[in-house]
Design an enzyme around this catalytic site. Structure first.
Site, PDB file in Angstrom:
ATOM      1  N   SER A 282      12.260   5.985  17.430  1.00  0.00           N
ATOM      2  CA  SER A 282      11.410   4.905  16.934  1.00  0.00           C
ATOM      3  C   SER A 282      12.045   3.553  17.218  1.00  0.00           C
ATOM      4  CB  SER A 282      11.205   5.063  15.437  1.00  0.00           C
ATOM      5  OG  SER A 282      12.403   4.771  14.763  1.00  0.00           O
TER       6      SER A 282
ATOM      7  N   ARG B  12      -1.940  12.233  10.048  1.00  0.00           N
ATOM      8  CA  ARG B  12      -0.672  12.918  10.354  1.00  0.00           C
ATOM      9  C   ARG B  12      -0.566  14.162   9.509  1.00  0.00           C
ATOM     10  NH1 ARG B  12       3.467   8.344  12.249  1.00  0.00           N
ATOM     11  NH2 ARG B  12       2.388   8.324  14.247  1.00  0.00           N
TER      12      ARG B  12
ATOM     13  N   ASP C 143       0.803  -1.231   0.000  1.00  0.00           N
ATOM     14  CA  ASP C 143       0.000   0.000   0.000  1.00  0.00           C
ATOM     15  C   ASP C 143       0.835   1.279   0.000  1.00  0.00           C
ATOM     16  OD1 ASP C 143       1.003  -0.238   2.570  1.00  0.00           O
ATOM     17  OD2 ASP C 143      -0.924  -0.239   3.596  1.00  0.00           O
ATOM     18  N   HIS C 144       2.008   1.245   0.665  1.00  0.00           N
ATOM     19  CA  HIS C 144       2.774   2.485   0.821  1.00  0.00           C
ATOM     20  C   HIS C 144       3.484   2.925  -0.462  1.00  0.00           C
ATOM     21  CE1 HIS C 144       1.954   2.231   5.027  1.00  0.00           C
ATOM     22  NE2 HIS C 144       2.826   3.175   5.352  1.00  0.00           N
TER      23      HIS C 144
ATOM     24  N   ASP D 263       3.727  -0.885  11.504  1.00  0.00           N
ATOM     25  CA  ASP D 263       3.285   0.432  11.063  1.00  0.00           C
ATOM     26  C   ASP D 263       2.691   1.139  12.267  1.00  0.00           C
ATOM     27  OD1 ASP D 263       2.565   1.975   8.333  1.00  0.00           O
ATOM     28  OD2 ASP D 263       1.017   2.339   9.848  1.00  0.00           O
TER      29      ASP D 263
ATOM     30  N   ARG E  13      12.897   1.648  14.888  1.00  0.00           N
ATOM     31  CA  ARG E  13      13.562   1.329  13.620  1.00  0.00           C
ATOM     32  C   ARG E  13      14.796   0.430  13.813  1.00  0.00           C
ATOM     33  NH1 ARG E  13      14.835   6.858  10.955  1.00  0.00           N
ATOM     34  NH2 ARG E  13      12.616   6.953  11.352  1.00  0.00           N
TER      35      ARG E  13
HETATM   36 FE1  F3S Z   1      -1.067   4.430   4.892  1.00  0.00          FE
HETATM   37 FE2  F3S Z   1      -1.364   6.816   5.847  1.00  0.00          FE
HETATM   38 FE3  F3S Z   1      -2.547   4.854   6.945  1.00  0.00          FE
HETATM   39  S1  F3S Z   1       0.518   5.921   5.163  1.00  0.00           S
HETATM   40  S2  F3S Z   1      -1.264   3.095   6.588  1.00  0.00           S
HETATM   41  S3  F3S Z   1      -2.927   5.598   4.919  1.00  0.00           S
HETATM   42  S4  F3S Z   1      -1.477   6.459   7.973  1.00  0.00           S
END
Ligand code: F3S
Length: 696
Positions: A581, A378, A30-31, A95, A583
């Site tokens: 984080s 965010r 997805d990212h 995530d 990470r």
């Molecule tokens: Fe993707 Fe934004 Fe949610 S990066 S996982 S839609 S916080």
């Protein structure tokens, strides 16, 4: 795991020699999907440009029996809610918005890849027992107010740090009419106040959602267990802190710019815009994302779009929608929601993160001051379009939609009237309405994106990584510091590479931004190691001295020379080294470059554990003033580790420092190594220890 963080998690998992994962695991692409002109072409283009990463993730998934959700399937957290979330479950996700699944009355916790590997390899996963913040909800939401407004309001109260080290548990009569997906929105943004996760008692809306998403047996099991007092707070539950919110008095909020805790009630927003000289013109509206793309969100938004359409109006700024999943996209298409949104100018993007994670190829407003409204979670600088000057304000999808139709940052959809002009009629919005679930049920849409359920591992599957790839690299297990791990003793003699001054977060150790593309390539990403750290000896950033070649260079360059010479090294660090984080790259990179010891005034807890997991040793000064006594180029030897490895955890530990002038110092230090963690160091890493146990 999402596609960006899954890369290193899988590369690590591959080194521990297991045939399959110890717990059910899934990967979601997805990212990496970029948003530009619309779902179909954006998806095609992103699949081509990220082919090697997707091929790698898919082949490794096949090999180890991991469920692989192809690009286009949807956003990790929406897919988890629709397919995996179950009341009472404990789940880790790589995530930070993993807590979204808390909307199903479970504990869903965002972690780094190394923690996910703990889960997948069957290693005990640890978390310092969190505090519990109780949020008591009374009253009832009405009209324009949504669960998003509740969490925006709470973010203003708690600030971005207020939930750190805590789980938020919601309770009270105000929960009665909340939809499961609305609870997920609240849980999702608990991440914005730093909470470990958020959770809710099992409810009727969770039951309905489970049935609607074809998981009746899970609902039945939850019904049964809840009769015995589980899946809800204990009657006499006590909280470390209680916050009470009356939903009847809550009004819509708009938070931002640049921080999610700058919360402004809608009625005061116009005044805030004027007082702060924020742009009065809106430049884009974006709705959807993992935070706000439920059927309920979309159907409420449709009711606003219908009002605009009836008044012959449409969004006067670019207006984009990211559906959270193929299930949502297909269902809103069938129900006409999508066509209503398109009729008021919406562009429907791919079922992916897109503009929420900077994957917005926004060609207008480059480098210009401008204001956007999103229903995302965010709003740090440059988060959406890479433009530091874009002010991102967070709101509910309903408010974003109405304000996109007005095109103004000072328009209050609850009270203001859009005057008639040209063909457009005067419009005073009525409060939005919608349904929690589709009356005709969900439809799955294109099922080719989805994995077969509970796939069997196919061990003979070759994992696809091209040797010439710059983005992916097979991870070689780290070598043990000892010729025979069973006879582990003192570490090899080290040289001090540098003394780091002041704040050194995981971002200083392994920077993000453009380096993210190398997340699956340890040697390439190691080129950024400590590149924003300050050298205490010359006060400069990214500066170190090579005592053999007598030259100054960058820190990663000097560390690479040490690695090439096979010269073990250590660093001295200041207070709270490694904060930030989870990470794992921040521990893996120094380790890959040959670091054997990190010795500091104090170390951040999660990073300290990550160091141990990667098989090197974190130590702290017994006397903090000893920090200044070790300089770059000094020879350092451990004294006492042998006793620890022999089983006496109380053995005093120190470091023997041979200064460049030949003088010798003995500096007492503290360690926090447990027997298990010593075993990780003995074998060179936690994963090596697992591989050794599996082979035995
Ligand atoms: Fe993707 Fe934004 Fe949610 S990066 S996982 S839609 S916080």
């Amino acid at each position: 795991m999402q596609d960006a963080s899954a890369q290193m998690a899988l590369l690590q998992f591959m080194t521990c020699g297991l045939e399959t994962t110890a717990i059910p695991s899934s990967i979601h692409c997805d990212h990496l999907i970029q948003a530009y002109e619309g779902a179909e072409s954006d998806l095609k283009r992103s699949i081509v440009s990220n082919k090697e990463v997707f091929d790698f993730l898919e082949s490794a998934s096949k090999k180890y029996g991991i469920e692989f959700w192809k690009p286009g399937a949807g956003i990790i957290h929406q897919l988890v809610l629709e397919n995996y979330a179950a009341p009472g479950m404990l789940m880790l996700g790589t995530d930070s918005h993993t807590p979204n699944a808390g909307g199903m009355g479970m504990l869903a916790i965002g972690v780094g890849g190394a923690d996910a590997v703990d889960g997948m390899s069957g290693t005990p996963w640890e978390l310092k027992a969190p505090k519990v913040i109780g949020v008591k909800l009374t009253g009832q939401m009405n009209g324009w107010t949504t669960p998003k407004d509740l969490i925006l309001h709470l973010a203003g109260k708690l600030t971005v740090k207020g939930g750190t080290g805590s789980i938020i548990e919601y309770f009270g009569p105000g929960l009665d009419n909340q939809s499961c997906t609305g609870l997920a929105t609240m849980a999702n943004m608990g991440a914005e106040v730093g909470a470990t996760t958020s959770t809710f008692p099992y409810s009727n809306s969770m039951r309905e959602y489970l049935h609607a998403t074809a998981r009746g047996p899970v609902a039945k099991a939850a019904d049964e267990i809840s009769k015995t007092g589980f899946l809800q707070a204990d009657k006499d539950a006590e909280y470390d802190q209680v916050i009470e919110i009356n939903l009847s008095e809550l009004e819509p909020h708009i938070n931002g710019p640049f921080t999610p805790d700058l919360a402004t009630p809608l009625s005061k927003f116009k005044q805030m815009v004027q007082e702060n000289n924020w742009p009065t013109k809106l430049s884009a509206g974006l709705i959807g994302s993992c935070t706000n793309s439920s059927y309920q969100d979309m159907s409420r938004v449709e009711s606003i779009a219908q009002q605009a359409k009836a008044a012959n109006r449409e969004a006067v700024v670019p207006f984009m929608v990211t559906p959270g999943s193929e299930l949502i996209r297909a269902t809103i298409e069938r129900d006409g929601v999508q066509s209503t949104l398109e009729s008021v100018g919406a562009t429907v993007l791919a079922n992916a993160c897109g503009p929420c994670i900077g994957q917005w190829d926004r060609r207008e407003a480059k480098n210009e001051d401008n204001a956007i409204l999103t229903s995302f979670n965010r709003n740090f600088k440059a988060r959406n379009d890479g433009n530091l000057k874009t002010m991102n304000f967070l709101a509910s999808p309903e408010i974003v939609t109405a304000m996109s139709i007005a095109g103004s940052m000072t328009f209050n959809p609850m009270t203001d009237i859009l005057p008639a002009s040209g063909n457009s009629k005067e419009l005073k919005f009525e409060p939005p309405h919608g349904t929690f679930l589709p009356t005709e049920g969900f439809i799955p849409g294109d099922t080719t994106f989805a994995p077969e359920p509970t796939p069997e591992p196919i061990p003979e599957t070759p994992v696809q990584i091209s040797p010439s790839s710059t983005r992916l690299e097979i991870l070689e297990p780290f070598k043990s510091h000892f010729e025979n791990p069973e006879e582990a003793g003192e570490l090899p003699k080290m040289q001090c590479l540098m003394r780091v001054r002041g704040k050194c977060t995981t971002d200083h150790i392994s920077a993000a931004g453009p380096w993210l593309k190398y997340k699956g390539h340890l040697s390439n990403i190691s080129e950024n190691t400590l590149m924003t750290a300050v050298n205490d000896e010359d006060g400069k950033v990214n500066s170190a001295y090579d005592f053999q070649e007598k030259t100054t260079s960058t820190i990663p360059d000097i560390a690479k020379r040490y690695r090439e010479r096979q010269q073990p090294w250590m660093i001295v660090v200041d207070e709270n080294y490694g904060e930030g984080s989870a990470r794992e790259h921040a521990a893996m990179q120094p380790r890959w470059l040959g670091c054997c010891v990190v010795l500091g005034r104090s170390l951040a807890r999660i990073h300290e554990t990550n160091i141990k997991k990667q098989g090197f040793v974190p130590l702290t000064f017994k006397n903090k003033e000893d920090y200044n006594k070790i300089d770059a180029g000094d020879q350092v030897e451990t004294v006492g580790l042998k006793g620890l490895f022999a089983g006496d955890l109380n053995t005093p530990v120190s470091v023997k420092v041979t200064k460049k002038d030949g003088s010798v110092l003995d500096i007492p230090v503290n360690h926090t190594l447990s027997v298990d963690q010593l075993n990780w160091v003995r074998h060179g890493s936690a994963l090596n220890a697992i591989a050794a146990a599996a082979a035995a």
